[in-house]
Design a protein around this motif. Structure first.
Motif, PDB file in Angstrom:
ATOM      1  N   VAL A  19      42.260  40.534  38.585  1.00  0.00           N
ATOM      2  CA  VAL A  19      42.149  39.104  38.856  1.00  0.00           C
ATOM      3  C   VAL A  19      43.513  38.465  39.103  1.00  0.00           C
ATOM      4  CG1 VAL A  19      41.306  36.895  38.019  1.00  0.00           C
ATOM      5  CG2 VAL A  19      40.060  38.968  37.478  1.00  0.00           C
ATOM      6  N   ILE A  20      44.460  38.650  38.168  1.00  0.00           N
ATOM      7  CA  ILE A  20      45.689  37.860  38.286  1.00  0.00           C
ATOM      8  C   ILE A  20      46.793  38.583  39.041  1.00  0.00           C
ATOM      9  CG2 ILE A  20      45.245  36.426  36.272  1.00  0.00           C
ATOM     10  CD1 ILE A  20      47.133  38.124  34.706  1.00  0.00           C
ATOM     11  N   VAL A  23      44.432  39.656  42.824  1.00  0.00           N
ATOM     12  CA  VAL A  23      43.678  38.508  43.345  1.00  0.00           C
ATOM     13  C   VAL A  23      42.316  38.917  43.892  1.00  0.00           C
ATOM     14  CG1 VAL A  23      44.048  36.301  44.440  1.00  0.00           C
ATOM     15  CG2 VAL A  23      45.913  37.889  44.300  1.00  0.00           C
ATOM     16  N   LEU A  24      41.570  39.689  43.108  1.00  0.00           N
ATOM     17  CA  LEU A  24      40.217  40.072  43.525  1.00  0.00           C
ATOM     18  C   LEU A  24      39.198  39.478  42.557  1.00  0.00           C
ATOM     19  CD1 LEU A  24      40.790  43.855  44.227  1.00  0.00           C
ATOM     20  CD2 LEU A  24      40.598  42.054  45.891  1.00  0.00           C
ATOM     21  N   GLY A  25      38.040  39.132  43.082  1.00  0.00           N
ATOM     22  CA  GLY A  25      36.934  38.706  42.223  1.00  0.00           C
ATOM     23  C   GLY A  25      37.160  37.404  41.496  1.00  0.00           C
ATOM     24  N   ILE A  26      37.861  36.467  42.138  1.00  0.00           N
ATOM     25  CA  ILE A  26      38.153  35.220  41.450  1.00  0.00           C
ATOM     26  C   ILE A  26      36.947  34.299  41.415  1.00  0.00           C
ATOM     27  CG2 ILE A  26      39.645  33.205  41.490  1.00  0.00           C
ATOM     28  CD1 ILE A  26      41.651  34.994  42.864  1.00  0.00           C
ATOM     29  N   LEU A 186      40.693  26.518  37.221  1.00  0.00           N
ATOM     30  CA  LEU A 186      41.769  26.921  38.124  1.00  0.00           C
ATOM     31  C   LEU A 186      43.128  26.742  37.446  1.00  0.00           C
ATOM     32  CD1 LEU A 186      40.241  25.154  41.168  1.00  0.00           C
ATOM     33  CD2 LEU A 186      40.790  27.559  41.136  1.00  0.00           C
ATOM     34  N   VAL A 189      43.771  29.391  34.784  1.00  0.00           N
ATOM     35  CA  VAL A 189      44.161  30.672  35.394  1.00  0.00           C
ATOM     36  C   VAL A 189      45.591  30.590  35.912  1.00  0.00           C
ATOM     37  CG1 VAL A 189      43.679  32.308  37.228  1.00  0.00           C
ATOM     38  CG2 VAL A 189      41.826  31.341  35.954  1.00  0.00           C
ATOM     39  N   GLY A 190      45.951  29.445  36.514  1.00  0.00           N
ATOM     40  CA  GLY A 190      47.331  29.257  36.971  1.00  0.00           C
ATOM     41  C   GLY A 190      48.317  29.436  35.841  1.00  0.00           C
ATOM     42  N   CYS A 191      47.993  28.888  34.654  1.00  0.00           N
ATOM     43  CA  CYS A 191      48.894  29.018  33.501  1.00  0.00           C
ATOM     44  C   CYS A 191      48.949  30.467  33.021  1.00  0.00           C
ATOM     45  CB  CYS A 191      48.433  28.101  32.373  1.00  0.00           C
ATOM     46  SG  CYS A 191      48.566  26.374  32.809  1.00  0.00           S
ATOM     47  N   ILE A 193      48.642  33.106  34.872  1.00  0.00           N
ATOM     48  CA  ILE A 193      49.514  33.808  35.818  1.00  0.00           C
ATOM     49  C   ILE A 193      50.976  33.507  35.500  1.00  0.00           C
ATOM     50  CG2 ILE A 193      50.195  33.900  38.238  1.00  0.00           C
ATOM     51  CD1 ILE A 193      47.306  33.420  38.956  1.00  0.00           C
ATOM     52  N   TRP A 194      51.258  32.258  35.166  1.00  0.00           N
ATOM     53  CA  TRP A 194      52.622  31.835  34.854  1.00  0.00           C
ATOM     54  C   TRP A 194      53.172  32.652  33.674  1.00  0.00           C
ATOM     55  CZ3 TRP A 194      53.961  25.914  33.980  1.00  0.00           C
ATOM     56  CH2 TRP A 194      55.347  25.775  33.962  1.00  0.00           C
ATOM     57  N   ARG A 197      53.506  36.452  34.537  1.00  0.00           N
ATOM     58  CA  ARG A 197      54.631  36.778  35.418  1.00  0.00           C
ATOM     59  C   ARG A 197      55.970  36.480  34.783  1.00  0.00           C
ATOM     60  NH1 ARG A 197      52.459  35.875  41.572  1.00  0.00           N
ATOM     61  NH2 ARG A 197      50.777  37.348  41.289  1.00  0.00           N
ATOM     62  N   GLN A 204      56.923  38.889  40.153  1.00  0.00           N
ATOM     63  CA  GLN A 204      57.195  37.568  40.734  1.00  0.00           C
ATOM     64  C   GLN A 204      57.379  37.650  42.242  1.00  0.00           C
ATOM     65  OE1 GLN A 204      60.512  35.953  38.608  1.00  0.00           O
ATOM     66  NE2 GLN A 204      59.419  35.951  36.670  1.00  0.00           N
TER      67      GLN A 204
END
Lengths: 206, 204
Positions: A19-20, A23-26, A186, A189-191, A193-194, A197, A204
């Motif tokens: 997912v993160i 980027v599949l199956g979001i 959303l 999920v963004g957090c 990923i943050w 990474r 990155q």
């Protein structure tokens, strides 16, 4: 278990998370995470479908003509998803209602096509099974993390049980209704990923 | 009037991306420039416009409980709806194939522009999702199903073009390194989704 197999099984949990990182199956990952229970059921369903479709395609990989392989893959996946849907409808009707169309959408979940194309077509059945389980678990892990925060902050509960004590509410604490709305999935999920990474600097983007 | 409401609602309120997260994979992967995302948006709208009504007819005359009575009175209790996933995806895959061949024959310029995206639409969740929502909502006639397909497609296109436009400008901004690319795209979509929540309850 040999190191390579361990890598196949546990790699997707963090470094190659479907997912993160890939980027599949979001699509389905975000929609079912307003509560923990549907998220868990969805994760288990996807794990089962990925694992078994990987095994079936891996067994058939030398007999499928490469021109029609997408159709063959879709039919195998659709058949497995119908089985999962009928089982859920029979034994977990309430959750089946909550997941509604997202069960059917497992068919077009990119994780499935991605793993079938990238792994099952070139590897043996046992490795493909491990790969399917690993990717399913990586997907489930993200779903559970997102659902944990959304249910805890949005309705003060986990798996339907109230966690935040009444004294908090008496002191003026309020549930954050926005956490249950779609946009917050959303942003959570963004957090994730943050954070992920910041720990794994090699992921990155430049 | 009801049909017009349905059209507006399917674009803004029930937006495929902001309300249901459908078609996110290609949404995130392709939204780097406005030009390609417009092309993909047109292709998705086109395929939705065709597949939703076709699947509606399939659902009404073959799959639903009692749908086969036009064939023979004794089929009134036949319920084939458990087959809907496999038949819908088969219809979508073959429709995409037909659309691809027609576009290649009659509009080679558009075909070259869309390239690999056309065949990939078959596994775009927004397409299957629209058919499954159509089945769930029991539309009154095939016209409403068509309008719903068109509206969802336009909503999806609106979202991907908007994100691409913002991302083109992000190149010049200073973003924390771990958030670059994917992370910021997620947060942007979330913020745009919040703005779209303002359309809730709109009616004519």
């Amino acid at each position: 278990m040999s190191p390579e197999r361990k890598d196949i099984l546990f790699g997707p949990l963090s470094k190659n998370n479907p997912v993160i990182v890939l980027v599949l199956g979001i699509c389905s990952a975000l929609a079912v995470t307003a509560q923990l229970k549907p998220a868990l059921v969805m994760g288990v369903s996807v794990t089962v479908v990925v694992a078994f479709s990987n095994v079936i395609i891996s067994l058939l990989r030398n007999t499928i003509p490469s021109r029609i392989r997408i159709i063959v893959q879709l039919v195998v996946v659709a058949a497995l998803v119908i089985i999962v849907e009928q089982i859920l409808k029979a034994y977990a009707y309430e959750v089946w209602g909550q997941l509604s169309v997202y069960i059917g959408l497992i068919i077009t979940n990119c994780i499935l096509m991605g793993r079938l194309e990238a792994f099952a077509l070139g590897n043996g059945p046992f490795d493909s099974f491990l790969d399917g389980i690993g990717n399913g678990l990586g997907y489930t892990a993200i779903l559970v993390i997102v659902a944990f925060f959304r249910e805890l902050l949005g309705s003060g509960a986990l798996l339907g049980f109230h966690i935040i004590p009444q004294s908090f509410y008496d002191a003026g604490y309020m549930n954050n209704g926005l956490m249950i709305m779609p946009p917050m999935a959303l942003i959570v999920v963004g957090c994730i990923i943050w954070v992920h990474r910041s720990i794994n600097k090699d992921l990155q983007e430049k | 009037m009801e049909t017009f409401n349905l059209f507006i609602k399917s674009i803004f309120v029930d937006n495929m991306i902001f309300a249901y997260f459908l078609g996110m994979c290609s949404y995130l992967a392709v939204s780097k420039t406005v030009k390609t995302s417009t092309g993909l948006g047109i292709a998705v709208t086109f395929v939705l416009l065709i597949t939703v009504p076709v699947n509606y007819l399939l659902d009404t005359y073959v799959l639903r409980e009692g749908a086969l009575t036009w064939l023979n009175e004794s089929f009134a209790s036949v319920d084939l709806s458990f087959l809907s996933f496999i038949l819908f995806i088969a219809i979508i895959a073959s429709m995409v194939q037909i659309v691809e061949m027609v576009v290649e024959r009659y509009a080679p310029a558009l075909y070259a522009q869309l390239g690999i995206f056309l065949p990939l639409i078959a596994v775009n969740c927004a397409i299957l999702g629209a058919s499954l929502f159509m089945q769930q909502r029991n539309f009154a006639n095939v016209g409403q199903a068509t309008v719903y397909g068109l509206g969802s497609g336009l909503g999806w296109m609106l979202a991907i073009v908007a994100l691409a436009a913002v991302r083109e400008h992000l190149k010049y901004n200073k973003i924390p390194a771990p958030l670059k690319g994917l992370g910021i795209a997620f947060i942007l979509t979330g913020l745009m989704g919040m703005a779209f929540m303002g359309f809730m309850g709109i009616k004519f």
